[in-house]
Design an enzyme around this catalytic site. Sequence first.
Site, PDB file in Angstrom:
ATOM      1  N   TYR A 138      35.354  19.995 -20.943  1.00  0.00           N
ATOM      2  CA  TYR A 138      34.544  19.951 -22.157  1.00  0.00           C
ATOM      3  C   TYR A 138      35.381  19.365 -23.282  1.00  0.00           C
ATOM      4  O   TYR A 138      36.241  20.042 -23.849  1.00  0.00           O
ATOM      5  CB  TYR A 138      34.068  21.372 -22.469  1.00  0.00           C
ATOM      6  CG  TYR A 138      33.196  21.546 -23.687  1.00  0.00           C
ATOM      7  CD1 TYR A 138      32.740  20.480 -24.454  1.00  0.00           C
ATOM      8  CD2 TYR A 138      32.802  22.831 -24.070  1.00  0.00           C
ATOM      9  CE1 TYR A 138      31.934  20.672 -25.559  1.00  0.00           C
ATOM     10  CE2 TYR A 138      31.988  23.044 -25.175  1.00  0.00           C
ATOM     11  CZ  TYR A 138      31.567  21.959 -25.918  1.00  0.00           C
ATOM     12  OH  TYR A 138      30.768  22.163 -27.024  1.00  0.00           O
ATOM     13  N   LYS A 168      32.038  16.895 -20.130  1.00  0.00           N
ATOM     14  CA  LYS A 168      31.030  17.094 -21.167  1.00  0.00           C
ATOM     15  C   LYS A 168      31.638  16.427 -22.401  1.00  0.00           C
ATOM     16  O   LYS A 168      32.577  16.944 -22.995  1.00  0.00           O
ATOM     17  CB  LYS A 168      30.760  18.573 -21.418  1.00  0.00           C
ATOM     18  CG  LYS A 168      29.748  18.830 -22.527  1.00  0.00           C
ATOM     19  CD  LYS A 168      29.601  20.326 -22.774  1.00  0.00           C
ATOM     20  CE  LYS A 168      28.525  20.643 -23.800  1.00  0.00           C
ATOM     21  NZ  LYS A 168      28.807  20.173 -25.160  1.00  0.00           N
TER      22      LYS A 168
END
EC number: 4.1.3.3
Length: 312
Positions: A138, A168
């Site tokens: 992320y 992400k």
Amino acid sequence: MNNKLSGLIAATYTPLDDNGQLDTDPILPMTEWLITQGVSGLYVCGSTGEGMSLSGAERRKVAEAYVQSAGGRVPVIVHVGHNSLVEARQLADHAQQIGANYISATCPSYFRINDVGTLVDCMAEVAAGSPQLPFYYYHIPALTGSTLDMVEFLKLGDKRIPNLQGLKYTDTKLHEFQQCLELENGRFDVLWGCDEMLLGALATGAGAAIGSTYNIAAPLYLGIMDAFRLGDLVEARRLQSLSVEMIRAIGKYPFHAAMKAVLGFNGFDIGSCRLPQVRLLESEIETLRNDLSLLGYFEWSQPSCRLSAISS
């Protein structure tokens, strides 16, 4: 581990009661509503879900509730990032045990990571907690402070993290996003994370996106995706502009507290946010409702309003 995600993935909210304590009861009806809205996945306990403000026990309960509520109908990605890699690895193991489909993690951020090798070392430690689940790093430099090169991370991570699926990507560098998408002939699944720029990401090659406002306006974003696929860029830009206006209206207030208020407008009483995020005043909530009403939000945010139903 090559199955790539597609469509809109809602970064889900964590319901709290009036005293700021965890209340998992609204998770099932919220999940049902999100699926009805056309969401194709759930991202749990991330920034939107206040994962960093929850205890480990609370994060486990929230993850369990969303996995159970999804019931295999849509994939569930559990965010397990933590400043303690020991705790992050334990959260990853728990996600695998409860039947989550994927895990994801931010990097430790109290002690700053200054090189790609160390970042890979940290993420390898976390991902090893659930070796059977695909892992997404992320990347959100605005919160972690880590601005390392994601192309280099993927190159090195591919050698040292067996279950690395992709990223992400919550940044605004479309050129870096494109390089990550195209790396090794599209080997990695790179999920876009900036709602206001979905159209630009689609033009760059995005196949899936994770976002907060997909909780409250999935039909609008699905309209953008429909218009883009049909080659109607005028309509796609118009709908993206509506998204920008909506986010600007919400962004006048503490963002996630305001988003929880908007979910309240849609029938979900999930409280406000924990400190250090602050609550909205009742007067602010009513002003927000009026601001959104002026944009036509309460008409075009409904599931029946897909592309052709969203009027100028």
